[in-house]
Design a protein around this motif. Structure first.
Motif, PDB file in Angstrom:
ATOM      1  N   ARG A 117       0.858  -1.185   0.000  1.00  0.00           N
ATOM      2  CA  ARG A 117       0.000   0.000   0.000  1.00  0.00           C
ATOM      3  C   ARG A 117       0.898   1.241   0.000  1.00  0.00           C
ATOM      4  O   ARG A 117       1.866   1.299   0.753  1.00  0.00           O
ATOM      5  N   ILE A 118       0.529   2.208  -0.807  1.00  0.00           N
ATOM      6  CA  ILE A 118       1.323   3.433  -0.916  1.00  0.00           C
ATOM      7  C   ILE A 118       0.430   4.627  -0.580  1.00  0.00           C
ATOM      8  O   ILE A 118      -0.684   4.766  -1.106  1.00  0.00           O
ATOM      9  N   ARG A 140       0.688   8.049  -7.873  1.00  0.00           N
ATOM     10  CA  ARG A 140      -0.412   7.139  -8.188  1.00  0.00           C
ATOM     11  C   ARG A 140      -0.025   6.220  -9.358  1.00  0.00           C
ATOM     12  O   ARG A 140      -0.208   5.001  -9.303  1.00  0.00           O
ATOM     13  N   SER A 142       3.023   5.569 -10.470  1.00  0.00           N
ATOM     14  CA  SER A 142       4.174   4.721 -10.114  1.00  0.00           C
ATOM     15  C   SER A 142       3.704   3.513  -9.314  1.00  0.00           C
ATOM     16  O   SER A 142       4.182   2.394  -9.523  1.00  0.00           O
ATOM     17  N   ALA A 143       2.782   3.748  -8.407  1.00  0.00           N
ATOM     18  CA  ALA A 143       2.230   2.638  -7.628  1.00  0.00           C
ATOM     19  C   ALA A 143       1.532   1.653  -8.557  1.00  0.00           C
ATOM     20  O   ALA A 143       1.734   0.434  -8.465  1.00  0.00           O
ATOM     21  N   SER A 144       0.738   2.179  -9.471  1.00  0.00           N
ATOM     22  CA  SER A 144       0.006   1.317 -10.404  1.00  0.00           C
ATOM     23  C   SER A 144       0.970   0.487 -11.243  1.00  0.00           C
ATOM     24  O   SER A 144       0.747  -0.714 -11.459  1.00  0.00           O
ATOM     25  N   ALA A 148       1.102  -1.912  -6.961  1.00  0.00           N
ATOM     26  CA  ALA A 148       0.843  -1.562  -5.561  1.00  0.00           C
ATOM     27  C   ALA A 148      -0.447  -0.743  -5.517  1.00  0.00           C
ATOM     28  O   ALA A 148      -0.884  -0.196  -6.530  1.00  0.00           O
ATOM     29  N   PHE A 150      -2.468   2.477  -4.487  1.00  0.00           N
ATOM     30  CA  PHE A 150      -2.357   3.857  -4.031  1.00  0.00           C
ATOM     31  C   PHE A 150      -3.551   4.164  -3.138  1.00  0.00           C
ATOM     32  O   PHE A 150      -4.700   4.119  -3.579  1.00  0.00           O
TER      33      PHE A 150
END
Ligand SMILES: Cc1cc2nc3c(=O)[nH]c(=O)nc-3n(C[C@H](O)[C@H](O)[C@H](O)COP(=O)(O)O)c2cc1C
Length: 180
Positions: A117-118, A140, A142-144, A148, A150
């Motif tokens: 989770r970010i 958002r 980068s997490a995707s 991961a 967001f």
């Protein structure tokens, strides 16, 4: 799996508004949740070198390896970022760039990022929503990319150190940010 939060400070000053807001949010976490606070400025990461094509990546230098390990063991990554020039502060962006290195070590970094989770804690001094959105979207997306999750942004309005304590809405949001 027990939750373990890694807080990544990136302001160019310690004890500033963003850290204050993040510590307020962290205070609501249950005691059983681990917390690891790191300042991305100290020790700073080395310059990122793009060695993807026709070259190879060496093992990370000690400061980077320590951060890599801290990242791997965390279930939750919290970017603690003042808005700097409508973007993330350079140390936070550099940390993201190093993911590109860590993904290519053959140690499962990318697979390990999937499902983490970010979160983003951000303060700004009066930018409009459309001026803040690029920084949020950077994280958002980068997490995707890493698969991961967001989890959202805790946003505060402040400029001089301590001013965040006057943003009652942000403090109230902090109290439920991680636990809502
Ligand atoms: C280099 C720099 C760039 C900044 N750029 C912006 C900006 O684009 N928009 C904004 O609203 N505030 C901007 N600010 C103000 C900070 O976001 C604000 O002072 C924030 O509360 C600082 O957080 P801190 O106390 O955690 O360091 C900037 C500050 C600095 C030092």
């Amino acid at each position: 799996m027990p939750r373990h939060f890694l807080f990544l400070l990136s302001s160019a000053r310690r004890g500033g508004n963003t850290e204050t807001l993040a510590r307020r949010a962290a205070a609501a976490l249950p005691a059983r949740v681990g917390q690891d606070w790191r300042d991305l400025n100290s020790p700073g990461l080395p310059a990122f070198r793009d060695r993807r094509h026709g070259d190879h990546y060496d093992p990370p230098e000690p400061a980077a390896q320590a951060l890599l390990t801290a990242t791997e063991v965390a279930t939750d990554l919290v970017f603690v970022c003042p808005l700097y020039w409508y973007g993330l502060p350079a140390p936070a962006k550099l940390y993201l760039d190093h993911w590109s290195h860590w993904m290519r070590l053959g140690t499962g970094f990318r697979e390990g990022m999937a499902g983490k989770r970010i979160w983003l804690v951000m303060t700004h001094s009066g930018s409009r929503p459309e001026e803040i959105a690029p920084a949020v979207d950077c994280l958002r997306h980068s997490a995707s990319y890493m698969k991961a999750a967001f989890m959202g942004t805790l946003l505060g309005f402040a400029n001089a150190p301590g001013e965040i304590l006057a943003d009652a809405a942000a403090l109230a949001a902090a109290d439920r940010f991680f636990t809502a």
